[in-house]
Design a protein around this motif. Structure first.
Motif, PDB file in Angstrom:
ATOM      1  N   UNK A  18       0.789  -1.248  -0.007  1.00  0.00           N
ATOM      2  CA  UNK A  18      -0.061   0.124  -0.087  1.00  0.00           C
ATOM      3  C   UNK A  18       0.670   1.713  -0.050  1.00  0.00           C
ATOM      4  N   UNK A  19       1.951   0.902   0.674  1.00  0.00           N
ATOM      5  CA  UNK A  19       2.898   2.624   1.178  1.00  0.00           C
ATOM      6  C   UNK A  19       3.274   2.278  -0.829  1.00  0.00           C
ATOM      7  N   UNK A  46      -5.167  10.350   0.847  1.00  0.00           N
ATOM      8  CA  UNK A  46      -6.424  10.077   0.992  1.00  0.00           C
ATOM      9  C   UNK A  46      -6.953   9.513  -0.021  1.00  0.00           C
ATOM     10  N   UNK A  47      -7.311   9.849  -0.856  1.00  0.00           N
ATOM     11  CA  UNK A  47      -7.097   9.287  -2.258  1.00  0.00           C
ATOM     12  C   UNK A  47      -6.593   7.580  -3.010  1.00  0.00           C
ATOM     13  N   UNK A  48      -5.165   8.518  -2.790  1.00  0.00           N
ATOM     14  CA  UNK A  48      -4.804   8.084  -3.206  1.00  0.00           C
ATOM     15  C   UNK A  48      -5.053   5.537  -2.753  1.00  0.00           C
ATOM     16  N   UNK A  49      -5.075   6.380  -1.764  1.00  0.00           N
ATOM     17  CA  UNK A  49      -4.930   4.730  -0.795  1.00  0.00           C
ATOM     18  C   UNK A  49      -6.590   4.118  -0.905  1.00  0.00           C
ATOM     19  N   UNK A  50      -7.540   5.042  -1.132  1.00  0.00           N
ATOM     20  CA  UNK A  50      -9.249   5.236  -1.596  1.00  0.00           C
ATOM     21  C   UNK A  50      -8.421   4.224  -3.065  1.00  0.00           C
ATOM     22  N   UNK A  51      -7.638   4.950  -4.051  1.00  0.00           N
ATOM     23  CA  UNK A  51      -7.432   4.079  -5.326  1.00  0.00           C
ATOM     24  C   UNK A  51      -7.179   2.419  -5.002  1.00  0.00           C
ATOM     25  N   UNK A  73      -5.840   1.208   5.602  1.00  0.00           N
ATOM     26  CA  UNK A  73      -6.079  -0.523   5.995  1.00  0.00           C
ATOM     27  C   UNK A  73      -7.133  -1.756   5.356  1.00  0.00           C
ATOM     28  N   UNK A  74      -7.768  -0.813   4.436  1.00  0.00           N
ATOM     29  CA  UNK A  74      -8.899  -2.095   3.949  1.00  0.00           C
ATOM     30  C   UNK A  74      -8.157  -2.152   2.350  1.00  0.00           C
ATOM     31  N   UNK A  75      -7.166  -1.414   1.961  1.00  0.00           N
ATOM     32  CA  UNK A  75      -6.046  -2.102   0.797  1.00  0.00           C
ATOM     33  C   UNK A  75      -4.868  -3.070   1.506  1.00  0.00           C
ATOM     34  N   UNK A  76      -4.340  -2.626   3.043  1.00  0.00           N
ATOM     35  CA  UNK A  76      -4.229  -3.849   3.401  1.00  0.00           C
ATOM     36  C   UNK A  76      -4.461  -4.856   3.766  1.00  0.00           C
ATOM     37  N   UNK A 105      -3.798  -8.583   1.797  1.00  0.00           N
ATOM     38  CA  UNK A 105      -3.175  -9.691   2.190  1.00  0.00           C
ATOM     39  C   UNK A 105      -4.513 -11.427   1.893  1.00  0.00           C
ATOM     40  N   UNK A 106      -5.374 -10.514   1.250  1.00  0.00           N
ATOM     41  CA  UNK A 106      -7.072 -11.207   1.477  1.00  0.00           C
ATOM     42  C   UNK A 106      -6.765 -12.276  -0.017  1.00  0.00           C
ATOM     43  N   UNK A 107      -6.555 -11.559  -1.070  1.00  0.00           N
ATOM     44  CA  UNK A 107      -5.976 -11.461  -2.357  1.00  0.00           C
ATOM     45  C   UNK A 107      -5.131 -12.456  -2.526  1.00  0.00           C
TER      46      UNK A 107
END
Length: 246
Positions: free
Chosen positions: A98-99, A146-151, A233-236, A240-242
């Motif tokens: 994510x980072x 913020x929007x980068x993390x949403x993407x 947090x959702x992206x991370x 992991x789920x993927x």
């Protein structure tokens, strides 16, 4: 993780078509919006001119274009091509991925912000103190994370075919409800209060407060930090789920 960050930044900078539209598109829009407005006409209730308002709005809009639209579809395509399976063989944690994606997006958003600000100062006669220009550029850039993390989250939530329409819906909805297309001061007060808790309006308010000579409001900063933690947090978690499915 540092190697992946460098790789992502290099890949982004080599995408000339994406760089062209991400960097120049907001500058063109700003020129169009501000072209027919008098430089002294002020926005009711904000204490800044319309030209200054649209300068902040288009700088923010350009940053959102780069980080949200660019991240979501590209990540979905990478998943489809098996890039996640390759990363699964490494010890890279979800937060590292994510980072890296956020860092590459932030690399593109900064020049788009700076070009709009330069046009505002040189061609539209926007005048502010030196600290305001620096604070405005930094706050608009930092808020775009913020929007980068949403993407990133959308890229891992949706398929390659669905990522673009989903990101476009989020993109235009957040921009419109954030006041990036025009002032929301004439909207009902109750509606404005609700919009204060969506990420678009607090993001635009950062620059508007600085243009008025004030520090960004603590409430706006808090709302954006909460959304950043939520989206990252959702992206991370989705990463992991993927990888467990890969």
């Amino acid at each position: 993780m540092r190697t992946l960050i460098r790789l992502e930044i290099t890949r982004t900078l080599r995408n000339r078509k994406f760089m062209f539209f991400s960097v120049l598109y907001p500058a063109i829009l700003f020129t169009v919006f501000a072209g027919s407005i008098g430089t002294d006409k002020k926005v009711d209730g904000l204490g800044i001119t319309y030209v200054a308002y649209y300068m902040v709005a288009m700088a923010a809009f350009g940053a959102m274009t780069a980080v949200l639209m660019g991240n979501a579809e590209r990540i979905a395509r990478e998943r489809e091509r098996g890039w996640v399976r390759q990363l699964r063989l490494t010890a890279l944690p979800g937060r590292g991925y994510v980072a890296a994606k956020i860092a590459s997006a932030a690399t593109v958003s900064l020049p788009s912000i700076l070009i709009v600000l330069v046009i505002g100062a040189a061609a539209k006669d926007v005048r502010m103190a030196a600290w305001q220009w620096v604070a405005l550029a930094f706050s608009t850039w930092a808020g775009s994370l913020v929007f980068a993390a949403l993407g990133v989250a959308i890229g891992y939530l949706a398929t390659a075919d669905a990522a673009r329409p989903i990101s476009m819906i989020c993109y235009f909805a957040l921009a419109g409800l954030g006041g990036l297309w025009g002032p929301l001061t004439s909207w009902p007060h109750g509606v404005q209060q609700v919009l204060d808790y969506l990420p678009g309006r607090p993001y635009a308010s950062l620059g508007q407060a600085i243009e008025a000579g004030n520090a960004p409001h603590a409430k706006d900063v808090t709302v954006l930090v909460v959304y950043l933690l939520l989206f990252a947090g959702a992206a991370a978690w989705l990463y992991r789920k993927d990888t467990r499915k890969a």
